[in-house]
Design a protein around this motif. Structure first.
Motif, PDB file in Angstrom:
ATOM      1  N   VAL A  73       0.828  -1.197   0.000  1.00  9.82           N
ATOM      2  CA  VAL A  73       0.000   0.000   0.000  1.00  9.82           C
ATOM      3  C   VAL A  73       0.868   1.254   0.000  1.00  9.82           C
ATOM      4  CG1 VAL A  73      -1.851  -1.203   1.238  1.00  9.82           C
ATOM      5  CG2 VAL A  73      -0.179   0.149   2.522  1.00  9.82           C
ATOM      6  N   THR A  74       0.257   2.355  -0.435  1.00  6.33           N
ATOM      7  CA  THR A  74       0.877   3.676  -0.403  1.00  6.33           C
ATOM      8  C   THR A  74       0.070   4.562   0.516  1.00  6.33           C
ATOM      9  OG1 THR A  74       1.692   3.480  -2.674  1.00  6.33           O
ATOM     10  CG2 THR A  74       1.472   5.707  -1.784  1.00  6.33           C
ATOM     11  N   ALA A  75       0.737   5.350   1.343  1.00  4.93           N
ATOM     12  CA  ALA A  75       0.049   6.261   2.260  1.00  4.93           C
ATOM     13  C   ALA A  75       0.271   7.699   1.831  1.00  4.93           C
ATOM     14  CB  ALA A  75       0.549   6.075   3.686  1.00  4.93           C
ATOM     15  N   ALA A  76      -0.664   8.572   2.220  1.00  6.01           N
ATOM     16  CA  ALA A  76      -0.551   9.993   1.886  1.00  6.01           C
ATOM     17  C   ALA A  76       0.639  10.634   2.572  1.00  6.01           C
ATOM     18  CB  ALA A  76      -1.828  10.723   2.265  1.00  6.01           C
ATOM     19  N   GLY A  77       0.997  10.162   3.755  1.00  2.00           N
ATOM     20  CA  GLY A  77       2.113  10.731   4.501  1.00  2.00           C
ATOM     21  C   GLY A  77       2.726   9.703   5.427  1.00  2.00           C
ATOM     22  N   ARG A  78       4.047   9.785   5.614  1.00  3.51           N
ATOM     23  CA  ARG A  78       4.749   8.845   6.482  1.00  3.51           C
ATOM     24  C   ARG A  78       4.873   9.445   7.871  1.00  3.51           C
ATOM     25  NH1 ARG A  78       9.749   7.047   2.467  1.00  3.51           N
ATOM     26  NH2 ARG A  78       8.468   6.022   0.873  1.00  3.51           N
ATOM     27  N   THR A  79       3.885   9.237   8.701  1.00  7.52           N
ATOM     28  CA  THR A  79       3.927   9.792  10.052  1.00  7.52           C
ATOM     29  C   THR A  79       5.055   9.158  10.859  1.00  7.52           C
ATOM     30  OG1 THR A  79       2.222   8.189  10.703  1.00  7.52           O
ATOM     31  CG2 THR A  79       1.485  10.415  10.135  1.00  7.52           C
ATOM     32  N   ASP A  80       5.628   9.955  11.764  1.00  9.72           N
ATOM     33  CA  ASP A  80       6.765   9.513  12.568  1.00  9.72           C
ATOM     34  C   ASP A  80       6.327   8.646  13.736  1.00  9.72           C
ATOM     35  OD1 ASP A  80       8.537  11.014  10.996  1.00  9.72           O
ATOM     36  OD2 ASP A  80       8.216  12.810  12.217  1.00  9.72           O
ATOM     37  N   ALA A  81       7.303   8.067  14.402  1.00  5.32           N
ATOM     38  CA  ALA A  81       7.045   7.277  15.606  1.00  5.32           C
ATOM     39  C   ALA A  81       6.284   8.108  16.629  1.00  5.32           C
ATOM     40  CB  ALA A  81       8.363   6.793  16.196  1.00  5.32           C
ATOM     41  N   GLY A  82       5.209   7.547  17.159  1.00  4.30           N
ATOM     42  CA  GLY A  82       4.429   8.214  18.189  1.00  4.30           C
ATOM     43  C   GLY A  82       3.398   9.197  17.693  1.00  4.30           C
ATOM     44  N   VAL A  83       3.367   9.467  16.385  1.00  2.00           N
ATOM     45  CA  VAL A  83       2.402  10.404  15.812  1.00  2.00           C
ATOM     46  C   VAL A  83       1.127   9.657  15.454  1.00  2.00           C
ATOM     47  CG1 VAL A  83       1.948  11.949  13.857  1.00  2.00           C
ATOM     48  CG2 VAL A  83       4.196  11.949  14.976  1.00  2.00           C
ATOM     49  N   HIS A  84      -0.010  10.324  15.603  1.00  5.07           N
ATOM     50  CA  HIS A  84      -1.311   9.702  15.390  1.00  5.07           C
ATOM     51  C   HIS A  84      -1.934  10.159  14.067  1.00  5.07           C
ATOM     52  CE1 HIS A  84      -0.561   9.079  19.614  1.00  5.07           C
ATOM     53  NE2 HIS A  84      -0.684  10.383  19.864  1.00  5.07           N
ATOM     54  N   ALA A  85      -3.017   9.515  13.686  1.00  3.25           N
ATOM     55  CA  ALA A  85      -3.752   9.924  12.488  1.00  3.25           C
ATOM     56  C   ALA A  85      -5.237   9.673  12.690  1.00  3.25           C
ATOM     57  CB  ALA A  85      -3.260   9.180  11.255  1.00  3.25           C
TER      58      ALA A  85
END
Length: 245
Positions: A45-57
């Motif tokens: 899969v491809t995501a809109a953004g690569r959130t960092d460790a500990g970051v939520h969505a």
């Protein structure tokens, strides 16, 4: 070929970030593991953004091409039965061939939460930066204003960012709330460089603490010098709220 689009929510505390990495669990790995079970075969899969460790969505967007897509409800119900409790698929849809969660995006909105409290608050420690010193929110708002517009955000870019340049357009930057309570920094932009929101928040907090003048931000932008900006705010206060297409 159809493209499956998923809206994914996750609480990122126990993950090394969105992207698969060898040093710990990732959200991407959980999503791909559930999809492999549903389709009885691997899916990337491809995501809109690569959130960092500990970051939520709350509104991460994920896409993948699929010759034989399942009914949309099957992705929501089926994947949520397979995913851990801190990851969920909120919605699914079929998009035209060529849709890509990252390349098709026209902007994103992030929200950073600060709990400006007298003492530690256990119930929000995983989803907010707890700051015990009262912040000058009016000064933070004044400092935020010059950041709106098209600028070179090199002063707010992580040193290991791989982007070719740091020119981005911030459409919205608001500081909501008041000292002694919940303060939210809402940032909407066409795109972001690595750690951009967290570095902006860290700089605004320095203003709120009286360590930096609100009027110094234009000069900081022009400097393009990361060492002159504030510290990187901790990850747990940051949430990817929405991706625009």
């Amino acid at each position: 070929m159809s493209v499956v689009k998923l809206i994914v929510e996750y609480e990122g505390t126990r993950y090394v970030g969105w992207q698969v990495q060898p040093n710990g669990p990732s959200v991407q790995a959980e999503i791909e593991r559930a999809l492999a079970t549903l389709h009885e075969g691997p899916r990337r899969v491809t995501a809109a953004g690569r959130t960092d460790a500990g970051v939520h969505a709350r509104g991460q967007v994920v896409s993948f091409p699929e010759d034989h897509p399942l009914p949309e409800k099957a992705y929501v119900r089926g994947m949520n039965a397979l995913l851990p409790a801190d990851v969920a698929v909120r919605a699914a849809s079929l998009e035209p061939d060529g849709f890509d969660a990252r390349r098709s995006a026209r902007g994103k909105r992030y929200r950073y939460v600060i709990e400006n409290v007298d003492t530690r608050a256990p119930l929000t420690r995983r989803v907010a930066w707890q700051i015990f010193q009262p912040l000058d929110v009016a000064a933070m708002r004044a400092a935020a204003s010059p950041l709106v517009g098209r600028h070179d955000f090199a002063a707010f870019q992580a040193s290991d960012c791989a982007c070719a340049h740091a020119v981005r357009e911030v459409r919205r930057l608001e500081v909501l709330g008041e000292a002694g309570g919940r303060i939210e920094v809402v940032v909407e932009a066409t795109a972001f460089v690595k750690h951009m929101v967290r570095n902006i928040v860290g700089t605004l907090v320095e203003v709120g603490r009286g360590k930096r003048a609100a009027g110094s931000i234009p000069t900081l932008i022009e400097s393009r010098d990361r060492t002159l900006a504030g510290p990187t705010a901790p990850p747990q206060g940051l949430c990817l709220e929405e991706v625009f297409y």
